[in-house]
Design a protein around this motif. Structure first.
Motif, short mmCIF file in Angstrom:
data_model
loop_
_atom_site.label_atom_id
_atom_site.label_comp_id
_atom_site.label_asym_id
_atom_site.label_seq_id
_atom_site.Cartn_x
_atom_site.Cartn_y
_atom_site.Cartn_z
N ASP A 34 -21.62 -19.72 -19.75
CA ASP A 34 -22.33 -19.61 -18.46
C ASP A 34 -22.92 -20.95 -18.04
OD1 ASP A 34 -21.83 -17.01 -17.78
OD2 ASP A 34 -23.62 -16.21 -18.75
N LEU A 35 -23.47 -21.68 -19.00
CA LEU A 35 -24.09 -22.97 -18.69
C LEU A 35 -23.07 -24.04 -18.34
CD1 LEU A 35 -26.87 -23.09 -21.46
CD2 LEU A 35 -27.16 -22.57 -19.02
N SER A 36 -21.82 -23.85 -18.76
CA SER A 36 -20.79 -24.86 -18.50
C SER A 36 -19.95 -24.55 -17.26
CB SER A 36 -19.87 -24.99 -19.72
OG SER A 36 -19.13 -23.79 -19.93
N LEU A 37 -20.23 -23.44 -16.59
CA LEU A 37 -19.46 -23.08 -15.40
C LEU A 37 -19.70 -24.08 -14.27
CD1 LEU A 37 -20.03 -19.21 -15.25
CD2 LEU A 37 -17.92 -20.39 -15.89
N THR A 38 -18.65 -24.40 -13.56
CA THR A 38 -18.76 -25.28 -12.39
C THR A 38 -18.17 -24.56 -11.18
OG1 THR A 38 -16.59 -26.32 -12.77
CG2 THR A 38 -18.52 -27.32 -13.85
N ARG A 39 -18.57 -25.01 -10.01
CA ARG A 39 -18.07 -24.42 -8.76
C ARG A 39 -17.36 -25.46 -7.91
NH1 ARG A 39 -22.78 -22.39 -10.32
NH2 ARG A 39 -23.02 -20.12 -10.48
N GLU A 40 -16.84 -26.47 -8.57
CA GLU A 40 -16.11 -27.52 -7.87
C GLU A 40 -14.67 -27.10 -7.65
OE1 GLU A 40 -16.48 -30.96 -10.27
OE2 GLU A 40 -18.68 -31.06 -10.12
N GLY A 41 -14.17 -27.40 -6.49
CA GLY A 41 -12.78 -27.07 -6.19
C GLY A 41 -12.62 -25.62 -5.78
N PRO A 42 -11.43 -25.24 -5.39
CA PRO A 42 -11.18 -23.86 -4.95
C PRO A 42 -11.28 -22.88 -6.11
CG PRO A 42 -9.11 -25.08 -5.11
CD PRO A 42 -10.21 -26.08 -5.33
N LEU A 43 -11.88 -21.74 -5.83
CA LEU A 43 -12.03 -20.69 -6.83
C LEU A 43 -11.36 -19.42 -6.32
CD1 LEU A 43 -15.79 -21.11 -7.86
CD2 LEU A 43 -13.79 -21.68 -9.25
N PRO A 44 -10.93 -18.56 -7.22
CA PRO A 44 -10.37 -17.28 -6.78
C PRO A 44 -11.41 -16.46 -6.01
CG PRO A 44 -9.86 -17.69 -9.09
CD PRO A 44 -10.84 -18.74 -8.67
N ASP A 45 -10.95 -15.52 -5.24
CA ASP A 45 -11.83 -14.67 -4.45
C ASP A 45 -12.85 -13.97 -5.34
OD1 ASP A 45 -12.84 -13.35 -2.20
OD2 ASP A 45 -11.51 -11.63 -2.52
N LYS A 46 -14.13 -14.03 -4.94
CA LYS A 46 -15.25 -13.39 -5.63
C LYS A 46 -15.61 -14.06 -6.95
CE LYS A 46 -14.64 -8.78 -3.63
NZ LYS A 46 -14.57 -7.33 -3.92
N ALA A 47 -15.01 -15.20 -7.26
CA ALA A 47 -15.34 -15.90 -8.50
C ALA A 47 -16.66 -16.65 -8.34
CB ALA A 47 -14.23 -16.87 -8.89
#
Length: 226
Positions: A34-47
């Protein structure tokens, strides 16, 4: 019979230790994930985020959906048996040592004159009380603030520890508190996390939008277990 008891106890002890390592180890891993998750770049729907990891000669691409993915995969891995095996083996050990040998390990006549049966019932009642109060606190408005909940929960554990120190031997009270905390952790999995996830799965299978409260509540209890 002595040989059977010795090997049986050794088996339970090792099962308890190994299952506990697997349970807490997987919990720590998901905290790290959880602490290493990033939101950079395109993500799948609802990700909600993604993480790339490398281990054992391969690469892993993890994607987290905060509530649920748009659709279910054909197979799901459920993290529950580590918790169940830890609690069951621990309770059997506790019963075999502290209930069967209550006069030796659980009771101190200088602290409180208890019979083995009364001490056992008080101990089991402590497990039920510990879970009921903790679960009630989490579901109350206090559960909206982790700081307040942690403070009240800590005071509750202190009160329990003091109460059991007036009833049991020092060793018995110490082990009783550890068993209560372990019971709360296992009950979080059995009574909250897994049922919530099953409701999310059922909603997806029925073509409905899952209630986000299940994910929120499950995450809270999962963090508490660490």
């Amino acid at each position: 019979m002595d040989l059977v008891w010795i090997w049986g106890e050794a088996f339970l002890r090792w099962l308890h230790v190994i299952a506990g390592i697997a349970w807490i180890g997987s919990s720590f891993y998901f905290v790290h994930l959880d602490l290493s998750l990033t939101r950079e770049g395109p993500l799948p729907d609802k990700a909600n985020g993604e993480a790339w990891q490398v281990h054992g000669g391969g690469f892993y691409h993890m994607v987290k959906y905060l509530v649920a993915p748009p659709g279910l995969p054909s197979e799901l891995t459920w993290f529950k048996w580590e918790a169940y095996a830890t609690w069951i083996s621990g309770f059997v050990l506790f019963a075999a040592i502290y209930y069967a040998g209550a006069e030796l390990y659980l009771i101190d006549q200088g602290v409180r004159a208890l019979s083995p049966w009364s001490a056992t019932l008080i101990s089991i009642g402590g497990f039920i009380l510990g879970w009921a109060v903790y679960d009630g606190l989490c579901r109350s408005p206090l559960g909206d603030s982790e700081t307040v909940l942690a403070a009240v929960g800590f005071l509750f554990l202190l009160a329990l520890a003091y109460g059991f120190s007036l009833l049991f031997s020092g060793r018995g009270a110490f082990m009783q508190m550890g068993a209560i905390i372990g019971t709360i952790m296992a009950a979080n999995v059995l009574m909250v996390i897994i049922p919530g996830q099953r409701q999310v799965v059922a909603a997806l299978q029925a073509g409905k939008e899952p209630d986000p409260v299940h994910g929120k509540r499950g995450k809270q209890r999962s963090v508490h277990n660490n």
